[in-house]
Design a protein around this motif. Structure first.
Motif, PDB file in Angstrom:
ATOM      1  N   ARG A  44      36.336  30.495  30.813  1.00  0.00           N
ATOM      2  CA  ARG A  44      37.480  29.792  30.234  1.00  0.00           C
ATOM      3  C   ARG A  44      37.147  28.316  30.110  1.00  0.00           C
ATOM      4  O   ARG A  44      36.740  27.661  31.066  1.00  0.00           O
ATOM      5  CB  ARG A  44      38.721  29.972  31.107  1.00  0.00           C
ATOM      6  CG  ARG A  44      39.987  29.321  30.515  1.00  0.00           C
ATOM      7  CD  ARG A  44      41.150  29.427  31.494  1.00  0.00           C
ATOM      8  NE  ARG A  44      41.608  30.791  31.614  1.00  0.00           N
ATOM      9  CZ  ARG A  44      42.594  31.324  30.898  1.00  0.00           C
ATOM     10  NH1 ARG A  44      43.212  30.580  29.991  1.00  0.00           N
ATOM     11  NH2 ARG A  44      42.955  32.568  31.073  1.00  0.00           N
ATOM     12  N   VAL A  45      37.327  27.788  28.909  1.00  0.00           N
ATOM     13  CA  VAL A  45      37.025  26.389  28.620  1.00  0.00           C
ATOM     14  C   VAL A  45      38.272  25.529  28.662  1.00  0.00           C
ATOM     15  O   VAL A  45      38.253  24.405  29.178  1.00  0.00           O
ATOM     16  CB  VAL A  45      36.349  26.272  27.237  1.00  0.00           C
ATOM     17  CG1 VAL A  45      36.142  24.811  26.840  1.00  0.00           C
ATOM     18  CG2 VAL A  45      35.023  27.016  27.238  1.00  0.00           C
ATOM     19  N   ALA A  46      39.361  26.036  28.100  1.00  0.00           N
ATOM     20  CA  ALA A  46      40.591  25.240  28.024  1.00  0.00           C
ATOM     21  C   ALA A  46      41.766  26.159  27.722  1.00  0.00           C
ATOM     22  O   ALA A  46      41.592  27.351  27.417  1.00  0.00           O
ATOM     23  CB  ALA A  46      40.472  24.165  26.942  1.00  0.00           C
ATOM     24  N   GLU A  47      42.953  25.591  27.782  1.00  0.00           N
ATOM     25  CA  GLU A  47      44.192  26.278  27.448  1.00  0.00           C
ATOM     26  C   GLU A  47      44.964  25.371  26.494  1.00  0.00           C
ATOM     27  O   GLU A  47      45.233  24.213  26.804  1.00  0.00           O
ATOM     28  CB  GLU A  47      45.020  26.543  28.699  1.00  0.00           C
ATOM     29  CG  GLU A  47      46.168  27.503  28.491  1.00  0.00           C
ATOM     30  CD  GLU A  47      45.766  28.959  28.670  1.00  0.00           C
ATOM     31  OE1 GLU A  47      46.484  29.823  28.161  1.00  0.00           O
ATOM     32  OE2 GLU A  47      44.734  29.216  29.297  1.00  0.00           O
ATOM     33  N   LEU A  48      45.288  25.888  25.303  1.00  0.00           N
ATOM     34  CA  LEU A  48      46.002  25.107  24.312  1.00  0.00           C
ATOM     35  C   LEU A  48      47.158  25.924  23.745  1.00  0.00           C
ATOM     36  O   LEU A  48      47.291  27.122  24.034  1.00  0.00           O
ATOM     37  CB  LEU A  48      45.061  24.675  23.189  1.00  0.00           C
ATOM     38  CG  LEU A  48      43.982  23.653  23.557  1.00  0.00           C
ATOM     39  CD1 LEU A  48      43.003  23.466  22.412  1.00  0.00           C
ATOM     40  CD2 LEU A  48      44.608  22.324  23.948  1.00  0.00           C
TER      41      LEU A  48
ATOM     42  N   ALA B 253      45.594  34.707  21.569  1.00  0.00           N
ATOM     43  CA  ALA B 253      46.954  34.357  21.179  1.00  0.00           C
ATOM     44  C   ALA B 253      47.712  33.707  22.327  1.00  0.00           C
ATOM     45  O   ALA B 253      48.625  32.905  22.106  1.00  0.00           O
ATOM     46  CB  ALA B 253      47.687  35.602  20.694  1.00  0.00           C
ATOM     47  N   ALA B 254      47.341  34.029  23.559  1.00  0.00           N
ATOM     48  CA  ALA B 254      48.011  33.449  24.725  1.00  0.00           C
ATOM     49  C   ALA B 254      47.607  32.002  24.980  1.00  0.00           C
ATOM     50  O   ALA B 254      48.187  31.341  25.844  1.00  0.00           O
ATOM     51  CB  ALA B 254      47.720  34.292  25.963  1.00  0.00           C
ATOM     52  N   GLY B 255      46.592  31.504  24.266  1.00  0.00           N
ATOM     53  CA  GLY B 255      46.214  30.097  24.390  1.00  0.00           C
ATOM     54  C   GLY B 255      44.866  29.851  25.013  1.00  0.00           C
ATOM     55  O   GLY B 255      44.385  28.711  25.002  1.00  0.00           O
TER      56      GLY B 255
ATOM     57  N   GLN C 132      44.161  40.093  22.595  1.00  0.00           N
ATOM     58  CA  GLN C 132      44.691  39.525  21.356  1.00  0.00           C
ATOM     59  C   GLN C 132      43.812  38.372  20.868  1.00  0.00           C
ATOM     60  O   GLN C 132      44.223  37.221  20.804  1.00  0.00           O
ATOM     61  CB  GLN C 132      46.140  39.065  21.550  1.00  0.00           C
ATOM     62  CG  GLN C 132      47.105  40.208  21.813  1.00  0.00           C
ATOM     63  CD  GLN C 132      48.543  39.751  21.874  1.00  0.00           C
ATOM     64  OE1 GLN C 132      48.844  38.707  22.441  1.00  0.00           O
ATOM     65  NE2 GLN C 132      49.442  40.524  21.290  1.00  0.00           N
ATOM     66  N   VAL C 133      42.584  38.721  20.506  1.00  0.00           N
ATOM     67  CA  VAL C 133      41.637  37.722  20.016  1.00  0.00           C
ATOM     68  C   VAL C 133      42.058  37.288  18.615  1.00  0.00           C
ATOM     69  O   VAL C 133      42.044  38.082  17.673  1.00  0.00           O
ATOM     70  CB  VAL C 133      40.201  38.275  20.004  1.00  0.00           C
ATOM     71  CG1 VAL C 133      39.245  37.253  19.386  1.00  0.00           C
ATOM     72  CG2 VAL C 133      39.769  38.620  21.433  1.00  0.00           C
ATOM     73  N   VAL C 134      42.429  36.017  18.495  1.00  0.00           N
ATOM     74  CA  VAL C 134      42.904  35.465  17.225  1.00  0.00           C
ATOM     75  C   VAL C 134      41.740  35.017  16.356  1.00  0.00           C
ATOM     76  O   VAL C 134      41.752  35.192  15.136  1.00  0.00           O
ATOM     77  CB  VAL C 134      43.853  34.276  17.491  1.00  0.00           C
ATOM     78  CG1 VAL C 134      44.229  33.574  16.192  1.00  0.00           C
ATOM     79  CG2 VAL C 134      45.088  34.741  18.227  1.00  0.00           C
ATOM     80  N   SER C 135      40.724  34.427  16.989  1.00  0.00           N
ATOM     81  CA  SER C 135      39.635  33.869  16.204  1.00  0.00           C
ATOM     82  C   SER C 135      38.400  33.681  17.065  1.00  0.00           C
ATOM     83  O   SER C 135      38.479  33.616  18.300  1.00  0.00           O
ATOM     84  CB  SER C 135      40.055  32.522  15.608  1.00  0.00           C
ATOM     85  OG  SER C 135      39.038  31.983  14.785  1.00  0.00           O
TER      86      SER C 135
ATOM     87  N   PHE D 113      41.517  28.122  15.593  1.00  0.00           N
ATOM     88  CA  PHE D 113      40.134  28.008  15.142  1.00  0.00           C
ATOM     89  C   PHE D 113      39.445  26.919  15.956  1.00  0.00           C
ATOM     90  O   PHE D 113      40.089  25.988  16.449  1.00  0.00           O
ATOM     91  CB  PHE D 113      40.067  27.665  13.649  1.00  0.00           C
ATOM     92  CG  PHE D 113      38.701  27.853  13.041  1.00  0.00           C
ATOM     93  CD1 PHE D 113      38.138  29.114  12.937  1.00  0.00           C
ATOM     94  CD2 PHE D 113      37.976  26.779  12.570  1.00  0.00           C
ATOM     95  CE1 PHE D 113      36.884  29.297  12.375  1.00  0.00           C
ATOM     96  CE2 PHE D 113      36.722  26.946  12.001  1.00  0.00           C
ATOM     97  CZ  PHE D 113      36.176  28.210  11.910  1.00  0.00           C
ATOM     98  N   LEU D 114      38.113  27.053  16.077  1.00  0.00           N
ATOM     99  CA  LEU D 114      37.311  26.086  16.818  1.00  0.00           C
ATOM    100  C   LEU D 114      36.038  25.814  16.039  1.00  0.00           C
ATOM    101  O   LEU D 114      35.391  26.742  15.548  1.00  0.00           O
ATOM    102  CB  LEU D 114      36.985  26.620  18.217  1.00  0.00           C
ATOM    103  CG  LEU D 114      36.135  25.762  19.154  1.00  0.00           C
ATOM    104  CD1 LEU D 114      36.462  26.088  20.613  1.00  0.00           C
ATOM    105  CD2 LEU D 114      34.626  25.951  18.924  1.00  0.00           C
ATOM    106  N   SER D 115      35.679  24.531  15.925  1.00  0.00           N
ATOM    107  CA  SER D 115      34.460  24.166  15.229  1.00  0.00           C
ATOM    108  C   SER D 115      33.984  22.812  15.739  1.00  0.00           C
ATOM    109  O   SER D 115      34.614  22.195  16.602  1.00  0.00           O
ATOM    110  CB  SER D 115      34.704  24.114  13.712  1.00  0.00           C
ATOM    111  OG  SER D 115      33.487  23.931  13.015  1.00  0.00           O
ATOM    112  N   ALA D 116      32.863  22.358  15.197  1.00  0.00           N
ATOM    113  CA  ALA D 116      32.296  21.062  15.568  1.00  0.00           C
ATOM    114  C   ALA D 116      31.421  20.566  14.437  1.00  0.00           C
ATOM    115  O   ALA D 116      30.766  21.363  13.754  1.00  0.00           O
ATOM    116  CB  ALA D 116      31.482  21.165  16.853  1.00  0.00           C
TER     117      ALA D 116
END
Length: 479
Positions: A128-132, A466-468, A449-452, A137-140
């Motif tokens: 686990r990296v973070a909770e938002l 989906a839970a953050g 519930q993998v959103v992305s 989506f995640l990118s860099a």
């Protein structure tokens, strides 16, 4: 007299002083200008493909999965890199992992890769990296250690050194509507982001339109200029609050791709998937290099329908239902399209192949949709699909991911990762000229519930729930 005359005739027949008549039928051949390279693979069980990449002069790149001879190669030095491959619970390691071969004109060079030894079982896990709040989506940007995450309500957050920065990089929540499947759904960094600071957002507004808007980073690299917005395109989406699609990405050609859904409703009631005057249910390709308020985008001159008055020039491909996620890997496009009631699909095609029709709503995957028969001529069927199964036991909504190109898991180079919102699993496969191989369920625990998926600048992969929760995929210490 007769004897002297006979002797003269014999001497003439011998060609005395006449010389040779010469050779005929021989045409000089020009010297060869190209050569060949034979790559030999050994040590793998039958049915298990290698993972090789050959690179060389003139930007030559070729992926191989078995013994093969490459012909018509420009002379020069070629590099061959081999990645470990996994089949079932066993990983096979290549020797050597990298090597070079010199191709000469008119000759065939050779290189051999031996997958001689099977190593310990590879197992994946997540950290686990973070909770938002509702991450989508995640990118860099290239070469950037930060992670940029879109939150569905309309914020872009930065994760830096393992912590979420308190101030959002950008907050456009006043522009964003989250009804149904809407919201801020993804972002893409300009290929020249380090120079121009451009970032593109994909969201839905209060009118349910799909909007792509460009913003510019400020002098503070952790903050965007909220006043710099330039709307690139607005796609009307009337009637329904689902099937907005949600992905945009720059292709290897430098153009911006986006994939709006079919407009919503069950079975594409508006018939947008096969309506070439509508931008819904399509993959669009835009040139935004010189975007301005007066001309926010141009249509690339090689778009397939640019010269047709009966078809929209922005369209690159058609016949899509809800392409929630797609990605590029070198010269390949991986497009996952969410199915209706029975099948989920992944389309794998060359990134330069414009004008394809993926079939919706004539087809759902390789099945005829609501028909006993259907005409498949001119349609591109998926490279991979899976059944929902009874009570959606196998899943119900594919979450497309990426081909792995990171450094932490070299044995998985070239493997495509995907998930399912209902299934909550992590799976992968290895695509190749012979089809889909090395399908694997990684028996992932703790993520639902993998959103992305997301990918950082190093090519490592992440899962967003989906839970953050935001999770980084990595090597697990135990199976």
């Amino acid at each position: 007299m007769w004897i002297l005359l006979l002797m003269g005739m014999l001497l003439a027949a011998c060609g005395g002083g006449g010389g040779s008549p010469g050779e005929t039928g021989v045409v000089p051949q020009p010297p060869a200008t190209t050569g060949a390279l034979t790559v030999t693979v050994s040590g793998l069980p039958a049915g298990v493909n290698a993972a090789l990449r050959v690179t060389g002069p003139n930007n030559f790149t070729q992926d191989l999965n078995q013994t093969q001879t490459l012909s018509n190669l420009a002379p020069g030095s070629y590099s061959l890199s081999a990645a470990a491959v996994t089949s079932g619970a066993t990983t096979y390691t290549p020797t050597p992992a990298t090597q070079s071969a010199v191709v000469s004109a008119g000759a065939t060079a050779s290189a051999t890769v031996n997958y001689g030894g099977a190593s310990a079982t590879l197992s994946l896990g997540v950290t686990r990296v973070a909770e938002l709040e509702s991450p989508t989506f995640l990118s860099a940007p290239p070469g950037d250690a930060r992670l940029f995450v879109t939150e569905r309500p309309g914020r872009v957050r930065i994760i830096q050194n393992g912590s979420v920065l308190s101030a959002p990089f950008l907050d456009i929540s006043a522009r964003v509507a989250t009804a149904g499947e809407g919201g801020l759904l993804s972002l893409a960094f300009d290929p020249q982001y380090a120079r121009n600071g451009y970032v593109y957002l994909y969201y839905t507004d209060a009118q349910r339109d799909i909007v792509v808007e460009r913003f510019t980073a400020s002098a503070n690299p952790n903050l965007a200029d909220a006043t710099s917005g330039l709307v690139i395109i607005r796609v009307p989406h009337p009637g329904f609050t689902n099937h907005f699609g949600g992905q945009l990405a720059f292709g290897p050609d430098g153009f911006l791709y986006l994939a709006p859904g079919d407009g919503g409703g069950a079975g594409d009631p508006q018939r947008n998937g096969q309506n070439f005057t509508s931008l819904l249910g399509k993959l669009l390709r835009l040139d935004v290099a010189n975007a301005s308020a007066s001309q926010p985008y141009a249509i690339p001159p090689d778009n397939p329908y640019i010269a047709m008055s009966s078809r929209r020039g922005e369209i690159w491909a058609a016949g899509l239902r809800n392409p929630w996620r797609f990605s590029f890997d070198g010269g390949q496009l991986y497009l996952a399209d969410v199915g209706q009631d029975q099948r989920e699909e992944v389309n794998i095609v060359g990134a330069s192949q414009g004008g394809l029709n993926f079939g919706w709503n004539i087809m759902e995957g390789t099945l005829c949709y609501n028909a006993s028969s259907c005409d498949r001529s001119g349609l591109t069927l998926p490279a991979f699909e899976y059944e929902h199964g009874s009570n959606n036991v196998n899943g119900c909504s594919i979450t497309g991911g990426f081909v792995y190109r990171g450094r932490a898991l070299p044995e998985l180079a070239g493997h495509y990762f995907y998930s399912d919102f209902c299934g909550g699993w992590l799976k992968s496969f290895l695509p190749g000229a012979g089809g889909i191989t090395q399908q694997r369920d990684w028996n992932l625990q703790g993520v639902r519930q993998v959103v992305s998926f997301g990918r950082d600048a190093e090519g490592e992969l992440y899962l967003l729930s989906a839970a953050g929760g935001i999770y980084k995929i990595g090597r697990a210490s135990t199976p």
